[in-house]
Design a protein around this motif. Structure first.
Motif, PDB file in Angstrom:
ATOM      1  N   LEU A  71      19.400  21.622 -14.926  1.00 34.17           N
ATOM      2  CA  LEU A  71      19.911  22.329 -13.689  1.00 34.17           C
ATOM      3  C   LEU A  71      19.337  23.801 -13.709  1.00 34.17           C
ATOM      4  CD1 LEU A  71      23.685  21.752 -13.995  1.00 34.17           C
ATOM      5  CD2 LEU A  71      22.090  20.696 -12.387  1.00 34.17           C
ATOM      6  N   GLY A  72      18.854  24.364 -12.966  1.00 33.63           N
ATOM      7  CA  GLY A  72      18.367  25.891 -12.711  1.00 33.63           C
ATOM      8  C   GLY A  72      16.718  25.599 -12.965  1.00 33.63           C
ATOM      9  N   ALA A  73      16.205  26.735 -13.372  1.00 31.41           N
ATOM     10  CA  ALA A  73      14.797  27.002 -13.780  1.00 31.41           C
ATOM     11  C   ALA A  73      14.095  25.673 -14.194  1.00 31.41           C
ATOM     12  CB  ALA A  73      14.415  28.101 -14.364  1.00 31.41           C
ATOM     13  N   THR A  74      12.900  25.447 -13.788  1.00 31.38           N
ATOM     14  CA  THR A  74      11.960  24.544 -14.222  1.00 31.38           C
ATOM     15  C   THR A  74      11.586  24.709 -15.741  1.00 31.38           C
ATOM     16  OG1 THR A  74      11.153  24.290 -12.026  1.00 31.38           O
ATOM     17  CG2 THR A  74       9.755  23.462 -13.985  1.00 31.38           C
ATOM     18  N   ALA A  75      11.520  23.574 -16.516  1.00 32.72           N
ATOM     19  CA  ALA A  75      10.989  23.694 -18.027  1.00 32.72           C
ATOM     20  C   ALA A  75       9.723  22.707 -18.580  1.00 32.72           C
ATOM     21  CB  ALA A  75      12.165  23.425 -18.724  1.00 32.72           C
ATOM     22  N   GLY A 127      11.186  18.875 -27.378  1.00 33.53           N
ATOM     23  CA  GLY A 127      11.276  20.401 -27.236  1.00 33.53           C
ATOM     24  C   GLY A 127      11.098  20.779 -26.070  1.00 33.53           C
ATOM     25  N   VAL A 128      11.430  21.975 -25.950  1.00 30.68           N
ATOM     26  CA  VAL A 128      11.048  22.849 -24.662  1.00 30.68           C
ATOM     27  C   VAL A 128      10.267  24.062 -25.025  1.00 30.68           C
ATOM     28  CG1 VAL A 128      12.102  24.378 -22.834  1.00 30.68           C
ATOM     29  CG2 VAL A 128      13.350  21.984 -23.555  1.00 30.68           C
ATOM     30  N   THR A 129       9.045  24.004 -24.362  1.00 28.61           N
ATOM     31  CA  THR A 129       8.242  25.104 -24.722  1.00 28.61           C
ATOM     32  C   THR A 129       8.187  26.140 -24.108  1.00 28.61           C
ATOM     33  OG1 THR A 129       6.532  23.272 -24.356  1.00 28.61           O
ATOM     34  CG2 THR A 129       5.982  24.305 -26.167  1.00 28.61           C
ATOM     35  N   ARG A 130       8.526  25.805 -22.797  1.00 28.19           N
ATOM     36  CA  ARG A 130       8.606  27.411 -21.672  1.00 28.19           C
ATOM     37  C   ARG A 130       9.391  26.753 -20.555  1.00 28.19           C
ATOM     38  NH1 ARG A 130       3.412  29.117 -18.355  1.00 28.19           N
ATOM     39  NH2 ARG A 130       4.791  30.726 -17.664  1.00 28.19           N
ATOM     40  N   ILE A 131       9.990  28.076 -20.226  1.00 29.73           N
ATOM     41  CA  ILE A 131      10.907  28.188 -18.941  1.00 29.73           C
ATOM     42  C   ILE A 131      10.121  28.901 -17.988  1.00 29.73           C
ATOM     43  CG2 ILE A 131      13.097  28.926 -17.692  1.00 29.73           C
ATOM     44  CD1 ILE A 131      13.528  26.897 -19.974  1.00 29.73           C
ATOM     45  N   TYR A 132      10.059  28.439 -16.517  1.00 26.37           N
ATOM     46  CA  TYR A 132       9.348  28.997 -15.420  1.00 26.37           C
ATOM     47  C   TYR A 132      10.345  29.807 -14.630  1.00 26.37           C
ATOM     48  CZ  TYR A 132       5.725  25.911 -16.910  1.00 26.37           C
ATOM     49  OH  TYR A 132       4.701  25.178 -17.497  1.00 26.37           O
ATOM     50  N   PRO A 133      10.254  31.175 -14.774  1.00 26.88           N
ATOM     51  CA  PRO A 133      11.416  31.995 -14.029  1.00 26.88           C
ATOM     52  C   PRO A 133      11.127  31.805 -12.453  1.00 26.88           C
ATOM     53  CG  PRO A 133      10.218  33.359 -15.827  1.00 26.88           C
ATOM     54  CD  PRO A 133       9.593  31.985 -15.548  1.00 26.88           C
ATOM     55  N   GLY A 134      11.936  31.977 -11.685  1.00 21.09           N
ATOM     56  CA  GLY A 134      11.842  32.042 -10.411  1.00 21.09           C
ATOM     57  C   GLY A 134      11.483  30.693  -9.515  1.00 21.09           C
ATOM     58  N   THR A 135      11.988  29.693 -10.285  1.00 23.36           N
ATOM     59  CA  THR A 135      11.776  28.252  -9.792  1.00 23.36           C
ATOM     60  C   THR A 135      13.154  27.619  -9.127  1.00 23.36           C
ATOM     61  OG1 THR A 135      11.921  27.714 -11.971  1.00 23.36           O
ATOM     62  CG2 THR A 135       9.653  27.755 -10.893  1.00 23.36           C
ATOM     63  N   SER A 136      14.429  28.511  -9.304  1.00 24.08           N
ATOM     64  CA  SER A 136      15.410  27.764  -8.884  1.00 24.08           C
ATOM     65  C   SER A 136      16.431  28.786  -8.305  1.00 24.08           C
ATOM     66  CB  SER A 136      16.058  26.948  -9.876  1.00 24.08           C
ATOM     67  OG  SER A 136      17.281  26.493  -9.394  1.00 24.08           O
ATOM     68  N   THR A 137      16.999  28.633  -7.492  1.00 23.68           N
ATOM     69  CA  THR A 137      18.228  29.640  -7.153  1.00 23.68           C
ATOM     70  C   THR A 137      19.577  29.040  -7.497  1.00 23.68           C
ATOM     71  OG1 THR A 137      18.254  28.513  -4.787  1.00 23.68           O
ATOM     72  CG2 THR A 137      16.971  30.395  -4.957  1.00 23.68           C
ATOM     73  N   LEU A 138      19.761  27.816  -7.944  1.00 20.79           N
ATOM     74  CA  LEU A 138      20.956  27.325  -8.510  1.00 20.79           C
ATOM     75  C   LEU A 138      21.791  28.262  -9.377  1.00 20.79           C
ATOM     76  CD1 LEU A 138      22.400  24.319  -7.854  1.00 20.79           C
ATOM     77  CD2 LEU A 138      21.748  23.849 -10.237  1.00 20.79           C
ATOM     78  N   LEU A 139      21.332  29.050 -10.231  1.00 23.42           N
ATOM     79  CA  LEU A 139      22.158  29.848 -11.003  1.00 23.42           C
ATOM     80  C   LEU A 139      22.176  31.172 -10.657  1.00 23.42           C
ATOM     81  CD1 LEU A 139      20.983  28.165 -14.459  1.00 23.42           C
ATOM     82  CD2 LEU A 139      22.736  27.610 -12.945  1.00 23.42           C
ATOM     83  N   LYS A 140      21.808  31.435  -9.576  1.00 22.05           N
ATOM     84  CA  LYS A 140      21.761  32.956  -8.902  1.00 22.05           C
ATOM     85  C   LYS A 140      23.378  33.476  -8.793  1.00 22.05           C
ATOM     86  CE  LYS A 140      19.262  35.599  -5.407  1.00 22.05           C
ATOM     87  NZ  LYS A 140      18.334  36.353  -6.249  1.00 22.05           N
ATOM     88  N   ASN A 141      23.718  34.522  -9.485  1.00 18.34           N
ATOM     89  CA  ASN A 141      25.040  35.182  -9.456  1.00 18.34           C
ATOM     90  C   ASN A 141      26.106  34.421  -9.679  1.00 18.34           C
ATOM     91  OD1 ASN A 141      23.605  37.779  -8.674  1.00 18.34           O
ATOM     92  ND2 ASN A 141      23.429  37.095  -6.701  1.00 18.34           N
ATOM     93  N   VAL A 142      26.151  33.683 -10.694  1.00 17.17           N
ATOM     94  CA  VAL A 142      27.069  32.292 -10.536  1.00 17.17           C
ATOM     95  C   VAL A 142      28.098  32.876 -11.973  1.00 17.17           C
ATOM     96  CG1 VAL A 142      26.006  30.485  -9.696  1.00 17.17           C
ATOM     97  CG2 VAL A 142      25.433  30.838 -11.993  1.00 17.17           C
ATOM     98  N   ASP A 189      17.528  33.472 -13.688  1.00 11.00           N
ATOM     99  CA  ASP A 189      16.258  32.896 -13.898  1.00 11.00           C
ATOM    100  C   ASP A 189      16.198  31.902 -14.834  1.00 11.00           C
ATOM    101  OD1 ASP A 189      14.511  33.947 -12.105  1.00 11.00           O
ATOM    102  OD2 ASP A 189      13.700  35.400 -13.521  1.00 11.00           O
ATOM    103  N   GLY A 190      17.446  31.541 -15.383  1.00  4.52           N
ATOM    104  CA  GLY A 190      17.984  30.772 -16.583  1.00  4.52           C
ATOM    105  C   GLY A 190      17.997  29.142 -16.057  1.00  4.52           C
ATOM    106  N   ARG A 191      18.293  28.464 -17.290  1.00  2.29           N
ATOM    107  CA  ARG A 191      18.386  27.012 -17.139  1.00  2.29           C
ATOM    108  C   ARG A 191      19.463  26.531 -17.958  1.00  2.29           C
ATOM    109  NH1 ARG A 191      15.837  22.897 -20.448  1.00  2.29           N
ATOM    110  NH2 ARG A 191      15.672  20.940 -19.398  1.00  2.29           N
TER     111      ARG A 191
END
Ligand code: MD6
Ligand code: FE
Length: 213
Positions: A136-140, A176-191, A198-200
């Protein structure tokens, strides 16, 4: 629903609609109000993880100097974990009709800088049961290899609403998760004050113990 096989892992891109993602996000935020995020640390060294965590379900995964383990209570509050939301139980039953009920849902929260090193999921008593993961949220950028450390890995770009199932031959694959791409989702904006916009959030559902049947 499209399903791809990557190293015998089942990858279901776009498995959850936006509406299902919003409902699930809100159910998880409600769990976090009862079981706040904690910062796990590495066994022995005590080095803190960059990922923060919580859990819902009868058991939760924790890590600190004493080691990795499952326990029924939150490491900071001492309270039982909140119930697993019905939406998650239903997803598990629909996608894994032959698996015993899930006992644990680990909630991983990434900020834009967080990473999760290559690891195997092997703290469960029942290593035959699948692990179901929801993003959920930013792309990883997710990497998955074989069952030995150091081999070649494949990349999967996990987007909000994607599901990945490790089962059978892939159950003990290093990943594992090597990288998060900020700005890729609005699902977690101000929640939530503890969740960067910009999180995941990644949820991993597991059966920990053998079933009685
Ligand atoms: C993550 N996922 O996607 C971390 N483990 O943030 C995992 O560690 C994982 O995606 C077991 C099975 C599927 C997973
Ligand atoms: Fe994992």
């Amino acid at each position: 629903m499209a399903e791809l096989l990557i190293r015998n892992a089942r990858y279901l891109p776009g498995a959850l609609s936006r509406n299902a993602q919003t409902m699930l996000r809100d159910a998880i935020l409600s769990c976090l109000s009862q079981a706040p995020l904690f910062r796990p640390s590495m066994p022995r060294s005590g080095k803190p993880f960059s990922v923060r965590m919580s859990n819902c379900g009868s058991l939760g995964w924790v890590s600190d100097k004493a080691g990795y383990r499952y326990q029924s209570t939150h490491p900071d509050t001492g309270l039982f974990w909140p119930d697993m939301p019905q939406q998650l139980r239903t997803l598990w039953r629909d996608l894994l009709p032959n698996a015993a009920e899930p006992e644990a849902c680990l909630i991983n929260v990434y900020d834009a800088q967080a990473k999760l090193g290559l690891h195997q999921d092997r703290d469960e008593v029942n290593l035959d049961a699948p692990v179901l993961s929801i993003s959920l949220g930013a792309t990883a950028l997710f990497r998955i290899g074989g069952t030995t450390r150091g081999g070649k890995t494949n990349r999967i770009t996990l987007q909000s609403g994607d599901i990945l199932i490790l089962d059978g031959d892939s159950r003990l694959a290093y990943h594992g998760v090597t990288r998060i791409y900020p700005g890729t989702s609005t699902l977690l904006k101000n929640v939530h004050p503890d969740i960067p916009e910009d999180g995941r959030i990644n949820l991993t559902l597991r059966r920990v113990n053998k079933s009685e049947f």
